[in-house]
Design a protein around this motif. Structure first.
Motif, PDB file in Angstrom:
ATOM      1  N   ILE A 172     -11.887 -55.672  22.046  1.00 59.79           N
ATOM      2  CA  ILE A 172     -11.282 -56.390  20.917  1.00 59.79           C
ATOM      3  C   ILE A 172     -12.101 -57.624  20.536  1.00 59.79           C
ATOM      4  O   ILE A 172     -12.366 -57.877  19.360  1.00 59.79           O
ATOM      5  CB  ILE A 172      -9.819 -56.773  21.219  1.00 59.79           C
ATOM      6  CG1 ILE A 172      -8.945 -55.515  21.212  1.00 59.79           C
ATOM      7  CG2 ILE A 172      -9.292 -57.779  20.198  1.00 59.79           C
ATOM      8  CD1 ILE A 172      -7.478 -55.759  21.501  1.00 59.79           C
ATOM      9  N   PHE A 182      -9.461 -54.248  11.927  1.00 63.68           N
ATOM     10  CA  PHE A 182      -9.519 -53.360  13.094  1.00 63.68           C
ATOM     11  C   PHE A 182      -8.954 -52.002  12.685  1.00 63.68           C
ATOM     12  O   PHE A 182      -7.893 -51.947  12.056  1.00 63.68           O
ATOM     13  CB  PHE A 182      -8.615 -53.857  14.221  1.00 63.68           C
ATOM     14  CG  PHE A 182      -9.018 -55.141  14.868  1.00 63.68           C
ATOM     15  CD1 PHE A 182     -10.087 -55.199  15.749  1.00 63.68           C
ATOM     16  CD2 PHE A 182      -8.287 -56.299  14.638  1.00 63.68           C
ATOM     17  CE1 PHE A 182     -10.422 -56.387  16.396  1.00 63.68           C
ATOM     18  CE2 PHE A 182      -8.610 -57.493  15.269  1.00 63.68           C
ATOM     19  CZ  PHE A 182      -9.684 -57.537  16.149  1.00 63.68           C
ATOM     20  N   GLN A 183      -9.618 -50.936  13.092  1.00 61.00           N
ATOM     21  CA  GLN A 183      -9.032 -49.605  12.920  1.00 61.00           C
ATOM     22  C   GLN A 183      -8.557 -49.113  14.278  1.00 61.00           C
ATOM     23  O   GLN A 183      -9.290 -49.184  15.260  1.00 61.00           O
ATOM     24  CB  GLN A 183     -10.084 -48.643  12.345  1.00 61.00           C
ATOM     25  CG  GLN A 183      -9.589 -47.211  12.179  1.00 61.00           C
ATOM     26  CD  GLN A 183     -10.631 -46.319  11.519  1.00 61.00           C
ATOM     27  OE1 GLN A 183     -11.307 -46.729  10.564  1.00 61.00           O
ATOM     28  NE2 GLN A 183     -10.777 -45.106  12.019  1.00 61.00           N
ATOM     29  N   VAL A 184      -7.315 -48.645  14.326  1.00 67.68           N
ATOM     30  CA  VAL A 184      -6.820 -47.983  15.539  1.00 67.68           C
ATOM     31  C   VAL A 184      -6.759 -46.503  15.218  1.00 67.68           C
ATOM     32  O   VAL A 184      -6.110 -46.091  14.248  1.00 67.68           O
ATOM     33  CB  VAL A 184      -5.425 -48.505  15.955  1.00 67.68           C
ATOM     34  CG1 VAL A 184      -4.895 -47.718  17.144  1.00 67.68           C
ATOM     35  CG2 VAL A 184      -5.486 -49.993  16.296  1.00 67.68           C
ATOM     36  N   LEU A 198      -3.639 -56.390  19.920  1.00 63.93           N
ATOM     37  CA  LEU A 198      -3.939 -56.548  18.488  1.00 63.93           C
ATOM     38  C   LEU A 198      -2.842 -57.362  17.799  1.00 63.93           C
ATOM     39  O   LEU A 198      -3.080 -58.010  16.785  1.00 63.93           O
ATOM     40  CB  LEU A 198      -4.117 -55.184  17.813  1.00 63.93           C
ATOM     41  CG  LEU A 198      -5.400 -54.456  18.240  1.00 63.93           C
ATOM     42  CD1 LEU A 198      -5.407 -53.009  17.743  1.00 63.93           C
ATOM     43  CD2 LEU A 198      -6.654 -55.185  17.739  1.00 63.93           C
ATOM     44  N   VAL A 205      -4.916 -54.924  10.843  1.00 62.49           N
ATOM     45  CA  VAL A 205      -5.091 -53.720  11.659  1.00 62.49           C
ATOM     46  C   VAL A 205      -4.695 -52.510  10.823  1.00 62.49           C
ATOM     47  O   VAL A 205      -3.588 -52.470  10.285  1.00 62.49           O
ATOM     48  CB  VAL A 205      -4.175 -53.760  12.905  1.00 62.49           C
ATOM     49  CG1 VAL A 205      -4.336 -52.481  13.737  1.00 62.49           C
ATOM     50  CG2 VAL A 205      -4.449 -54.996  13.758  1.00 62.49           C
ATOM     51  N   LEU A 207      -3.615 -48.972  11.219  1.00 60.88           N
ATOM     52  CA  LEU A 207      -3.100 -48.121  12.302  1.00 60.88           C
ATOM     53  C   LEU A 207      -2.996 -46.695  11.804  1.00 60.88           C
ATOM     54  O   LEU A 207      -2.233 -46.404  10.882  1.00 60.88           O
ATOM     55  CB  LEU A 207      -1.720 -48.633  12.738  1.00 60.88           C
ATOM     56  CG  LEU A 207      -0.999 -47.816  13.813  1.00 60.88           C
ATOM     57  CD1 LEU A 207      -1.729 -47.877  15.153  1.00 60.88           C
ATOM     58  CD2 LEU A 207       0.446 -48.320  13.986  1.00 60.88           C
ATOM     59  N   ILE A 225       2.523 -54.159  17.105  1.00 60.30           N
ATOM     60  CA  ILE A 225       1.575 -55.141  16.564  1.00 60.30           C
ATOM     61  C   ILE A 225       2.355 -56.274  15.886  1.00 60.30           C
ATOM     62  O   ILE A 225       2.075 -57.454  16.091  1.00 60.30           O
ATOM     63  CB  ILE A 225       0.621 -54.466  15.548  1.00 60.30           C
ATOM     64  CG1 ILE A 225      -0.104 -53.287  16.216  1.00 60.30           C
ATOM     65  CG2 ILE A 225      -0.388 -55.468  14.984  1.00 60.30           C
ATOM     66  CD1 ILE A 225      -0.870 -52.391  15.250  1.00 60.30           C
ATOM     67  N   VAL A 233      -0.447 -55.390   9.019  1.00 60.36           N
ATOM     68  CA  VAL A 233      -0.604 -53.998   9.460  1.00 60.36           C
ATOM     69  C   VAL A 233      -0.672 -53.080   8.245  1.00 60.36           C
ATOM     70  O   VAL A 233       0.120 -53.206   7.315  1.00 60.36           O
ATOM     71  CB  VAL A 233       0.559 -53.582  10.382  1.00 60.36           C
ATOM     72  CG1 VAL A 233       0.457 -52.100  10.766  1.00 60.36           C
ATOM     73  CG2 VAL A 233       0.588 -54.448  11.640  1.00 60.36           C
TER      74      VAL A 233
END
Ligand code: PEP
Ligand code: MN
Length: 337
Positions: A172, A182-184, A198, A205, A207, A225, A233
């Motif tokens: 992270i 951020f890509q999950v 996160l 993010v 998700l 998150i 998100v």
């Protein structure tokens, strides 16, 4: 139920209201995000009535949510979540946002030329994986840190924000240095330690939905998150496993309409993984926007046949150009830009 406090509380006020609630056995989880302080009531209201809670000098309102996903539910927030990136880009507004780029960052030149090309055709955000979740451990796993560096330099050269996957909680910190979002990935949708961490970040993010996940499981994953205080998100449908072998996954566009009804969070669609076939990406992009998607995540490659990963679904830059022109028409038809 959510207990929303007045403005942002200082430590003393926070202590005071926590004591008020705990003295009367109200089970809560405190949440502090960039907008507000609130408490998620996880169990009963203890010995307090709703009115008594409402009357407390530090409480501004209480919100009955009536859904297991307390913070992502539409009723938990009076407006839609809008995520600002720099000065000119907002996710979750009227404008449809296009994130595009290769599945993997393959080399410095590849990502630099890609950034230039996707910018030319009007994409808004550069994507590219440096840490790749490959099915086989023998397949290309991504360039790692140097890949992040190539990605960020390429994006900076053309003034594009970056989205890239964070695969492991231990990455992270390094990913945060290079990524704007951020890509999950689908495989990590229920990696709760990763989601919790996160939640402590203050960066958006995206998700992705687990390829097996129900809508409720997806929203409850987002909740991990949100409860950490990260309100930024973006939900992304990327196809689910069904009995259909002709496409890699089945893109579930039902979920777009469902999520738009259920949540205030922006909803994206990834028609590249959702179909696994480059010939279907443009059509399903149009369909996604027609269904109400706030944006698209597209795998585009300078030479799709030579893409190191996911070559069957990568589209060329001219195809991306066409896709964007077509999506513009659909956007207008559904009162978006
Ligand atoms: C990707 O975007 O390259 C990716 C690995 O996506 P997913 O997690 O949806 O498979
Ligand atoms: Mn991919």
């Amino acid at each position: 139920m959510l207990i929303i406090t007045k403005n942002k509380l200082n430590l003393e006020e926070l202590k005071q209201i926590r004591k008020f609630l705990s003295d009367k056995n109200v089970d809560v989880i405190p949440v502090e995000n960039d907008m507000r302080h609130l408490f998620v009531v996880t169990g009963r209201c203890g010995e307090l009535t709703r009115n008594e809670i409402r009357k407390h000098s530090l409480v501004s309102s209480i919100v009955e949510v009536g859904k297991p996903y307390k913070l992502s539910a539409k009723s938990s927030l009076s407006q839609k979540t809008k995520i600002k990136l720099g000065n000119s880009l907002t996710i979750g507004n009227k404008k449809i946002i296009i994130m595009a780029g290769p599945c993997s960052v393959e080399s410095k030149n590849q990502i630099l030329s890609t950034a230039q090309e996707i910018k030319k055709v009007g994409a808004n955000i550069l994507r590219g994986g440096a840490y790749k979740p490959r099915t086989a451990p023998y397949d290309f796993q991504g360039l790692g840190k140097i890949g992040l560096h190539f990605l960020k330099s390429a994006a900076d050269e053309f003034g594009l924000p970056v989205i890239t996957e964070v695969l492991d909680v231990r990455d992270i910190e390094i990913v945060a240095k290079y990524a704007d979002i951020f890509q999950v990935g689908t495989r990590n949708m229920q990696n709760y330690p990763l989601l919790r961490e996160l939640g402590r970040q203050r960066k958006p993010v995206l998700l992705k939905r687990g390829m097996w996940a129900t809508y409720k499981e997806f929203l409850l994953a987002a909740e991990y998150i949100l409860v950490g205080g990260n309100s930024q998100v973006i939900l992304c449908e990327r196809g689910i496993r069904t009995h259909v072998p002709e496409t890699r996954f089945t893109l579930d566009l039902n979920i777009v309409a469902y999520l738009k009804h259920e949540t205030h969070l922006p909803v994206f669609v990834d028609p590249s993984h959702g179909t696994g076939r480059s010939s279907m990406v443009r059509v399903m992009s149009r369909a996604a926007v027609a269904a109400g998607a706030d944006g698209l995540l597209i795998e585009a490659h300078l030479d799709p046949g030579r893409s190191i990963s996911d070559s069957d679904q990568a589209i060329s830059i001219p195809e991306l150009n066409k896709l964007i022109s077509e999506v513009k028409l659909i956007a207008q038809a559904v009162n978006r830009h």
